[in-house]
Design an enzyme around this catalytic site. Structure first.
Site, PDB file in Angstrom:
ATOM      1  N   ASP A   1      -6.246  -6.451   4.987  1.00  0.00           N
ATOM      2  CA  ASP A   1      -5.510  -5.084   4.965  1.00  0.00           C
ATOM      3  C   ASP A   1      -5.540  -4.291   6.337  1.00  0.00           C
ATOM      4  O   ASP A   1      -6.680  -4.272   6.835  1.00  0.00           O
ATOM      5  CB  ASP A   1      -6.298  -4.130   3.810  1.00  0.00           C
ATOM      6  CG  ASP A   1      -5.918  -2.794   3.793  1.00  0.00           C
ATOM      7  OD1 ASP A   1      -4.582  -2.690   4.077  1.00  0.00           O
ATOM      8  OD2 ASP A   1      -6.447  -1.926   2.891  1.00  0.00           O
ATOM      9  N   GLY A   2      -4.310  -4.013   6.869  1.00  0.00           N
ATOM     10  CA  GLY A   2      -4.230  -3.462   7.945  1.00  0.00           C
ATOM     11  C   GLY A   2      -3.411  -4.149   9.236  1.00  0.00           C
ATOM     12  O   GLY A   2      -3.699  -5.142   9.476  1.00  0.00           O
ATOM     13  N   GLY A   3      -2.153  -3.503   9.402  1.00  0.00           N
ATOM     14  CA  GLY A   3      -1.372  -4.244  10.362  1.00  0.00           C
ATOM     15  C   GLY A   3      -0.453  -5.511  10.141  1.00  0.00           C
ATOM     16  O   GLY A   3      -0.298  -6.319  11.048  1.00  0.00           O
TER      17      GLY A   3
ATOM     18  N   SER B   1       0.891  -1.129   0.088  1.00  0.00           N
ATOM     19  CA  SER B   1       0.192  -0.029   0.142  1.00  0.00           C
ATOM     20  C   SER B   1       0.766   1.081   0.044  1.00  0.00           C
ATOM     21  O   SER B   1       1.719   1.546   0.754  1.00  0.00           O
ATOM     22  CB  SER B   1      -0.840   0.022   1.231  1.00  0.00           C
ATOM     23  OG  SER B   1      -1.444   1.353   1.350  1.00  0.00           O
TER      24      SER B   1
ATOM     25  N   ASP C   1      -4.963   3.355  -2.071  1.00  0.00           N
ATOM     26  CA  ASP C   1      -5.937   3.856  -1.016  1.00  0.00           C
ATOM     27  C   ASP C   1      -6.713   4.964  -1.225  1.00  0.00           C
ATOM     28  O   ASP C   1      -5.833   6.176  -0.946  1.00  0.00           O
ATOM     29  CB  ASP C   1      -5.336   3.906   0.607  1.00  0.00           C
ATOM     30  CG  ASP C   1      -5.090   2.402   0.852  1.00  0.00           C
ATOM     31  OD1 ASP C   1      -5.913   1.508   1.107  1.00  0.00           O
ATOM     32  OD2 ASP C   1      -3.862   1.873   1.289  1.00  0.00           O
TER      33      ASP C   1
ATOM     34  N   SER D   1       3.242   0.251   5.928  1.00  0.00           N
ATOM     35  CA  SER D   1       4.221   0.444   6.739  1.00  0.00           C
ATOM     36  C   SER D   1       5.224  -0.873   6.791  1.00  0.00           C
ATOM     37  O   SER D   1       6.648  -0.452   6.527  1.00  0.00           O
ATOM     38  CB  SER D   1       4.081   0.563   8.233  1.00  0.00           C
ATOM     39  OG  SER D   1       2.952   0.977   8.488  1.00  0.00           O
TER      40      SER D   1
ATOM     41  N   HIS E   1      -8.387   0.492  -3.642  1.00  0.00           N
ATOM     42  CA  HIS E   1      -9.449   0.271  -2.184  1.00  0.00           C
ATOM     43  C   HIS E   1      -9.926   1.618  -2.069  1.00  0.00           C
ATOM     44  O   HIS E   1      -9.223   2.741  -1.861  1.00  0.00           O
ATOM     45  CB  HIS E   1      -8.217  -0.069  -1.210  1.00  0.00           C
ATOM     46  CG  HIS E   1      -8.916  -0.368  -0.048  1.00  0.00           C
ATOM     47  ND1 HIS E   1      -8.444  -0.222   1.388  1.00  0.00           N
ATOM     48  CD2 HIS E   1     -10.407  -0.407   0.326  1.00  0.00           C
ATOM     49  CE1 HIS E   1      -9.387  -0.555   2.329  1.00  0.00           C
ATOM     50  NE2 HIS E   1     -10.570  -0.385   1.473  1.00  0.00           N
TER      51      HIS E   1
ATOM     52  N   HIS F   1      -1.171  -1.535  -4.245  1.00  0.00           N
ATOM     53  CA  HIS F   1      -2.714  -1.223  -3.393  1.00  0.00           C
ATOM     54  C   HIS F   1      -2.850   0.115  -3.616  1.00  0.00           C
ATOM     55  O   HIS F   1      -1.701   0.743  -2.714  1.00  0.00           O
ATOM     56  CB  HIS F   1      -2.643  -2.140  -2.164  1.00  0.00           C
ATOM     57  CG  HIS F   1      -3.918  -1.708  -1.222  1.00  0.00           C
ATOM     58  ND1 HIS F   1      -4.958  -2.451  -1.553  1.00  0.00           N
ATOM     59  CD2 HIS F   1      -4.187  -0.964  -0.472  1.00  0.00           C
ATOM     60  CE1 HIS F   1      -5.871  -2.192  -0.302  1.00  0.00           C
ATOM     61  NE2 HIS F   1      -5.350  -1.039   0.087  1.00  0.00           N
TER      62      HIS F   1
ATOM     63  N   MET G   1     -11.019  -5.989   6.243  1.00  0.00           N
ATOM     64  CA  MET G   1     -10.156  -4.838   7.107  1.00  0.00           C
ATOM     65  C   MET G   1      -9.842  -5.482   8.371  1.00  0.00           C
ATOM     66  O   MET G   1     -10.720  -5.882   9.152  1.00  0.00           O
ATOM     67  CB  MET G   1     -11.211  -3.788   7.183  1.00  0.00           C
ATOM     68  CG  MET G   1     -11.309  -2.823   5.770  1.00  0.00           C
ATOM     69  SD  MET G   1      -9.616  -2.361   4.960  1.00  0.00           S
ATOM     70  CE  MET G   1      -8.913  -1.423   6.079  1.00  0.00           C
TER      71      MET G   1
ATOM     72  N   MET H   1     -12.166   3.839  -0.257  1.00  0.00           N
ATOM     73  CA  MET H   1     -12.679   4.310   0.989  1.00  0.00           C
ATOM     74  C   MET H   1     -13.541   5.694   0.713  1.00  0.00           C
ATOM     75  O   MET H   1     -13.098   6.603   1.236  1.00  0.00           O
ATOM     76  CB  MET H   1     -11.698   4.424   2.142  1.00  0.00           C
ATOM     77  CG  MET H   1     -11.258   3.072   2.387  1.00  0.00           C
ATOM     78  SD  MET H   1      -9.900   3.290   3.378  1.00  0.00           S
ATOM     79  CE  MET H   1      -8.501   3.044   1.643  1.00  0.00           C
TER      80      MET H   1
ATOM     81  N   MET I   1      -9.122   7.663  -0.384  1.00  0.00           N
ATOM     82  CA  MET I   1     -10.213   8.224   0.779  1.00  0.00           C
ATOM     83  C   MET I   1     -10.708   9.681   0.330  1.00  0.00           C
ATOM     84  O   MET I   1     -10.019  10.523  -0.024  1.00  0.00           O
ATOM     85  CB  MET I   1      -9.093   8.225   1.998  1.00  0.00           C
ATOM     86  CG  MET I   1      -8.505   7.088   2.473  1.00  0.00           C
ATOM     87  SD  MET I   1      -7.746   7.074   3.860  1.00  0.00           S
ATOM     88  CE  MET I   1      -6.560   5.601   4.063  1.00  0.00           C
TER      89      MET I   1
ATOM     90  N   PHE J   1      -6.441   4.927   7.983  1.00  0.00           N
ATOM     91  CA  PHE J   1      -4.893   5.502   8.548  1.00  0.00           C
ATOM     92  C   PHE J   1      -4.148   4.135   8.285  1.00  0.00           C
ATOM     93  O   PHE J   1      -4.428   3.041   8.766  1.00  0.00           O
ATOM     94  CB  PHE J   1      -4.747   5.958   9.977  1.00  0.00           C
ATOM     95  CG  PHE J   1      -5.824   6.958  10.183  1.00  0.00           C
ATOM     96  CD1 PHE J   1      -5.643   8.323   9.771  1.00  0.00           C
ATOM     97  CD2 PHE J   1      -7.113   7.103  10.752  1.00  0.00           C
ATOM     98  CE1 PHE J   1      -6.422   9.558  10.164  1.00  0.00           C
ATOM     99  CE2 PHE J   1      -8.009   7.869  10.892  1.00  0.00           C
ATOM    100  CZ  PHE J   1      -7.564   9.169  10.641  1.00  0.00           C
ATOM    101  N   GLY J   2      -2.970   4.374   7.965  1.00  0.00           N
ATOM    102  CA  GLY J   2      -1.725   3.448   8.076  1.00  0.00           C
ATOM    103  C   GLY J   2      -1.067   3.467   9.234  1.00  0.00           C
ATOM    104  O   GLY J   2      -1.573   3.945  10.336  1.00  0.00           O
ATOM    105  N   GLY J   3      -0.433   2.238   9.595  1.00  0.00           N
ATOM    106  CA  GLY J   3       0.212   1.969  10.731  1.00  0.00           C
ATOM    107  C   GLY J   3      -0.445   1.703  12.137  1.00  0.00           C
ATOM    108  O   GLY J   3       0.232   1.832  13.211  1.00  0.00           O
TER     109      GLY J   3
HETATM  110  C1  DX5 Z   1      -5.809   1.702   5.787  1.00  0.00           C
HETATM  111  C2  DX5 Z   1      -5.585   1.332   4.479  1.00  0.00           C
HETATM  112  C3  DX5 Z   1      -4.289   0.285   4.322  1.00  0.00           C
HETATM  113  C4  DX5 Z   1      -3.054   1.048   4.994  1.00  0.00           C
HETATM  114  C5  DX5 Z   1      -2.446  -0.068   5.599  1.00  0.00           C
HETATM  115  O1  DX5 Z   1      -7.249   2.459   5.801  1.00  0.00           O
HETATM  116  O2  DX5 Z   1      -6.728   0.910   3.745  1.00  0.00           O
HETATM  117  O3  DX5 Z   1      -4.101   0.016   3.031  1.00  0.00           O
HETATM  118  O4  DX5 Z   1      -2.311   1.495   4.058  1.00  0.00           O
HETATM  119  O5  DX5 Z   1      -1.343   0.319   6.096  1.00  0.00           O
HETATM  120  P1  DX5 Z   1      -0.367  -0.624   7.213  1.00  0.00           P
HETATM  121  O6  DX5 Z   1      -0.052  -1.844   6.474  1.00  0.00           O
HETATM  122  O7  DX5 Z   1       0.706   0.410   7.754  1.00  0.00           O
HETATM  123  O8  DX5 Z   1      -1.468  -1.055   8.356  1.00  0.00           O
HETATM  124 ZN    ZN Z   2      -6.270  -0.265   1.774  1.00  0.00          ZN
END
Ligand code: DX5
Ligand code: ZN
Length: 220
Positions: free
Chosen positions: A174-176, A7, A34, A197, A65, A32, A136, A67, A36, A142-144
């Site tokens: 997706d996420g963490g 991502s 994102d 990340s 993706h 990927h 999800m 959002m 938003m 948000f990332g991270g």
């Molecule tokens: C969050 C996004 C993810 C995000 C994942 O809303 O959809 O794609 O970038 O980031 P990490 O891998 O850092 O959790």
């Molecule tokens: Zn995503």
């Protein structure tokens, strides 16, 4: 097929093209993206113009993706910008079936995402209508963030539901996601892993290799 989808949300936006190329050269199969809108999720990121420019940097699959509230409004333009997979949130579509049809009609692969609190059972009627389902594992925006453990059970349940209907679809998470938890996510039944990340913080090439290796190990 097991797929890594870096991502770019975690990439250095001043060098986006180079970052995408680095992920591609290291062996990641998807990119990927994102998108938003500041309404479905609190953040605003980027849209068609950025995706269109990035299209020139790589031939990898563009996994968009969205959002975005009522993403059906943008499907055609998103496809024109270079999206291969268009993933919409079940929670953001009043007429999800229609939106999935629109995606297929414009030549992209339809995918459906669900937030952590949305039960996978709500997808039971449309299991045959999407090529991929995105679970999800954080609240989008948000990332991270930290992986939410109960989403593992959702992956298992969704894979079971597909199997019971004799269907195959990709399950993306997706996420963490990191090299540390990739194995258990795949073991639960997912086959496409998004990582922001874990790919773009630090050495992209080494990070992608590490993630791909972790994904391979699980296959044996
Ligand atoms: C969050 C996004 C993810 C995000 C994942 O809303 O959809 O794609 O970038 O980031 P990490 O891998 O850092 O959790
Ligand atoms: Zn995503």
């Amino acid at each position: 097929m097991r797929v890594l989808a870096p991502s770019i949300l975690a990439a250095d936006f001043t060098r986006l093209g180079e970052e995408v190329r680095a992920a591609d050269l290291a062996g990641a199969q998807y990119i990927h993206l994102d998108v938003m809108d500041g309404a479905f999720v609190p953040s605003i990121t980027f849209g068609m113009p950025v995706i269109e420019r990035l299209r020139a940097c790589t031939d990898r699959v563009f996994d968009v993706h969205m959002m975005v509230e009522e993403p059906g409004r943008y499907v055609k333009e998103m496809r024109k910008a270079g999206a291969d997979i268009i993933c919409v949130h079940a929670e953001a579509c009043r007429h999800l079936d229609r939106t999935l049809n629109q995606i297929r009609e414009c030549g992209a692969r339809p995918a459906v995402a669900v937030n952590p609190a949305t039960p996978v059972e709500s997808l039971s009627c449309i299991l045959g209508e999407a090529d991929m389902f995105l679970i999800m594992s954080v609240n989008p925006g948000f990332g991270g963030q930290r992986f939410i453990p109960y989403t593992l059970e959702k992956i298992r349940r969704l894979r079971r539901m597909l199997d019971e209907q004799g269907l195959f679809a990709d399950i993306e998470v997706d996420g963490g996601v990191s090299a540390a938890n990739a194995k258990e996510i795949l073991a639960a039944g997912a086959n496409v892993l998004v990582a922001g990340s874990a790919v773009f913080h630090g050495d992209v090439r080494a990070n992608v290799r590490r993630l791909l290796a972790a994904m391979e190990e699980q296959a044996e």
